[in-house]
Design a protein around this motif. Structure first.
Motif, PDB file in Angstrom:
ATOM      1  N   SER A   1       0.794  -0.092   2.441  1.00  0.00           N
ATOM      2  CA  SER A   1       0.270  -0.802   3.618  1.00  0.00           C
ATOM      3  C   SER A   1      -0.223  -2.168   3.207  1.00  0.00           C
ATOM      4  O   SER A   1      -0.502  -2.436   2.030  1.00  0.00           O
ATOM      5  CB  SER A   1      -0.856  -0.016   4.298  1.00  0.00           C
ATOM      6  N   SER A   2      -0.367  -3.033   4.199  1.00  0.00           N
ATOM      7  CA  SER A   2      -1.011  -4.325   3.975  1.00  0.00           C
ATOM      8  C   SER A   2      -2.521  -4.124   4.022  1.00  0.00           C
ATOM      9  O   SER A   2      -3.032  -3.069   4.413  1.00  0.00           O
ATOM     10  CB  SER A   2      -0.580  -5.319   5.054  1.00  0.00           C
ATOM     11  N   LEU A   3      -3.237  -5.177   3.642  1.00  0.00           N
ATOM     12  CA  LEU A   3      -4.696  -5.112   3.692  1.00  0.00           C
ATOM     13  C   LEU A   3      -5.220  -5.114   5.116  1.00  0.00           C
ATOM     14  O   LEU A   3      -6.420  -4.910   5.349  1.00  0.00           O
ATOM     15  CB  LEU A   3      -5.296  -6.277   2.902  1.00  0.00           C
ATOM     16  N   ARG A   4      -4.343  -5.333   6.077  1.00  0.00           N
ATOM     17  CA  ARG A   4      -4.752  -5.266   7.479  1.00  0.00           C
ATOM     18  C   ARG A   4      -5.157  -3.847   7.863  1.00  0.00           C
ATOM     19  O   ARG A   4      -5.977  -3.653   8.765  1.00  0.00           O
ATOM     20  CB  ARG A   4      -3.588  -5.730   8.358  1.00  0.00           C
ATOM     21  N   ALA A   5      -4.588  -2.855   7.208  1.00  0.00           N
ATOM     22  CA  ALA A   5      -4.834  -1.453   7.550  1.00  0.00           C
ATOM     23  C   ALA A   5      -6.033  -0.914   6.781  1.00  0.00           C
ATOM     24  O   ALA A   5      -6.182  -1.153   5.584  1.00  0.00           O
ATOM     25  CB  ALA A   5      -3.605  -0.615   7.239  1.00  0.00           C
ATOM     26  N   THR A   6      -6.873  -0.171   7.482  1.00  0.00           N
ATOM     27  CA  THR A   6      -7.941   0.587   6.845  1.00  0.00           C
ATOM     28  C   THR A   6      -7.476   2.032   6.726  1.00  0.00           C
ATOM     29  O   THR A   6      -7.089   2.645   7.722  1.00  0.00           O
ATOM     30  CB  THR A   6      -9.232   0.533   7.679  1.00  0.00           C
ATOM     31  N   VAL A   7      -7.494   2.573   5.514  1.00  0.00           N
ATOM     32  CA  VAL A   7      -7.030   3.940   5.290  1.00  0.00           C
ATOM     33  C   VAL A   7      -8.176   4.900   5.579  1.00  0.00           C
ATOM     34  O   VAL A   7      -9.200   4.888   4.893  1.00  0.00           O
ATOM     35  CB  VAL A   7      -6.530   4.127   3.845  1.00  0.00           C
ATOM     36  N   GLU A   8      -8.002   5.732   6.605  1.00  0.00           N
ATOM     37  CA  GLU A   8      -9.044   6.699   6.962  1.00  0.00           C
ATOM     38  C   GLU A   8      -8.782   8.063   6.326  1.00  0.00           C
ATOM     39  O   GLU A   8      -9.729   8.775   5.977  1.00  0.00           O
ATOM     40  CB  GLU A   8      -9.135   6.825   8.481  1.00  0.00           C
ATOM     41  N   GLU A   9      -7.509   8.432   6.194  1.00  0.00           N
ATOM     42  CA  GLU A   9      -7.143   9.689   5.542  1.00  0.00           C
ATOM     43  C   GLU A   9      -5.803   9.491   4.851  1.00  0.00           C
ATOM     44  O   GLU A   9      -4.983   8.679   5.289  1.00  0.00           O
ATOM     45  CB  GLU A   9      -6.996  10.837   6.559  1.00  0.00           C
ATOM     46  N   ALA A  10      -5.575  10.239   3.781  1.00  0.00           N
ATOM     47  CA  ALA A  10      -4.284  10.223   3.104  1.00  0.00           C
ATOM     48  C   ALA A  10      -4.087  11.568   2.411  1.00  0.00           C
ATOM     49  O   ALA A  10      -5.025  12.084   1.788  1.00  0.00           O
ATOM     50  CB  ALA A  10      -4.191   9.089   2.104  1.00  0.00           C
ATOM     51  N   GLU A  11      -2.894  12.121   2.536  1.00  0.00           N
ATOM     52  CA  GLU A  11      -2.623  13.426   1.928  1.00  0.00           C
ATOM     53  C   GLU A  11      -1.126  13.569   1.664  1.00  0.00           C
ATOM     54  O   GLU A  11      -0.301  13.165   2.480  1.00  0.00           O
ATOM     55  CB  GLU A  11      -3.089  14.556   2.848  1.00  0.00           C
ATOM     56  N   ASP A  12      -0.799  14.149   0.520  1.00  0.00           N
ATOM     57  CA  ASP A  12       0.578  14.490   0.200  1.00  0.00           C
ATOM     58  C   ASP A  12       0.782  15.980   0.459  1.00  0.00           C
ATOM     59  O   ASP A  12      -0.054  16.808   0.080  1.00  0.00           O
ATOM     60  CB  ASP A  12       0.898  14.173  -1.261  1.00  0.00           C
ATOM     61  N   VAL A  13       1.878  16.313   1.107  1.00  0.00           N
ATOM     62  CA  VAL A  13       2.157  17.688   1.509  1.00  0.00           C
ATOM     63  C   VAL A  13       3.482  18.115   0.888  1.00  0.00           C
ATOM     64  O   VAL A  13       4.521  17.484   1.114  1.00  0.00           O
ATOM     65  CB  VAL A  13       2.249  17.815   3.046  1.00  0.00           C
TER      66      VAL A  13
END
Length: 249
Positions: A89-101
């Motif tokens: 992602s660009s720095l414009r996005a704030t990552v609220e959750e991330a998970e690998d499935v």
């Protein structure tokens, strides 16, 4: 079909809604011309990149970090930990959750997985994102399409899945997904349609699929976009990318 120059640029509106550019790209583990790959990604000016076949063996994190750095993006999740799918992602996005499935393993076949994230743009616009790469085996691909839909249904707010489906739009897995989600090219065609192969495009097996609440403003292969030439597309990977502009409430 929307002219190439008319694909909306990223922006956040006064009411909190946002236009987001999402790129989906099978990069064949960066085994081709990495310089061409970087130039294409940068020319598309994406907010989110859903990668398939990210590096996943020796020093894969180093290679993923190099790609992110050279495209002025950040690694959100995925790579070897998702068996290939990855999200940048660009720095414009704030990552609220991330998970690998990891999806169920079938003996004798390459294990598949999903890279998933919830991203926020501005104060209120959120997008749940899944990068996917479905099986080469038809029966397993159909099962994975169902698992993908189940995963999207459990994610918050507007959602999008993007990736290499390994199937044309008339196939059962693709039809199942398009029956519940908006097939970006079918809804708002832009650019060119065929994603495979990069040197001799003759079929569409890669897609951006948007859920309810997401407005697709344009979607397709960015061939002819300034900075994206046929020569670069043929050199960067064996697939051509799909670029979509999405409006989030």
């Amino acid at each position: 079909m929307t002219p190439l120059a008319d694909l909306p640029e990223s922006r956040t509106e006064a009411d909190g809604s946002a236009v987001v550019r999402l790129l989906s790209y099978n990069i064949r583990a960066m085994r081709d011309d990495v310089g061409a790959l970087v130039r294409i990604i940068r020319a598309c000016v994406p907010d989110v990149v859903c990668v398939q076949e990210a590096p996943r063996f020796f020093r894969w994190r180093k290679h993923a970090g190099r790609l992110a750095r050279h495209t002025e993006l950040v690694h959100v999740t995925g790579g070897a930990t998702a068996c290939g799918p990855m999200i940048l992602s660009s720095l414009r996005a704030t990552v609220e959750e991330a998970e690998d499935v990891l999806l169920p393993r079938t003996p004798g076949l390459h294990r598949r997985g999903l890279a998933t994230a919830v991203l926020r743009f501005g104060e209120r616009a959120r997008l749940s994102v899944v990068s996917c790469h479905l099986s080469l085996a038809g029966w397993e691909r159909a099962e994975q399409a169902g698992l993908l839909l189940d995963r999207l249904a459990r994610m918050p707010g507007p959602a999008v899945a993007a990736g290499d489906l390994n199937e044309r739009p008339d196939g059962p897995a693709f039809k199942r997904l398009a029956g519940r989600l908006q097939d970006g090219w079918a809804v708002a065609p832009w650019g060119e349609e065929y994603t495979s192969t990069a040197r001799r495009p003759h079929q569409r097996i890669d897609a951006v699929l948007a859920g309810p609440g997401v407005e697709v403003l344009g979607c397709g292969v960015p061939a002819g976009l300034p900075g994206v030439s046929p020569e670069l597309l043929g050199a960067a990977s064996d697939h051509r990318p799909v670029l979509a502009a999405l409006r989030l409430p």
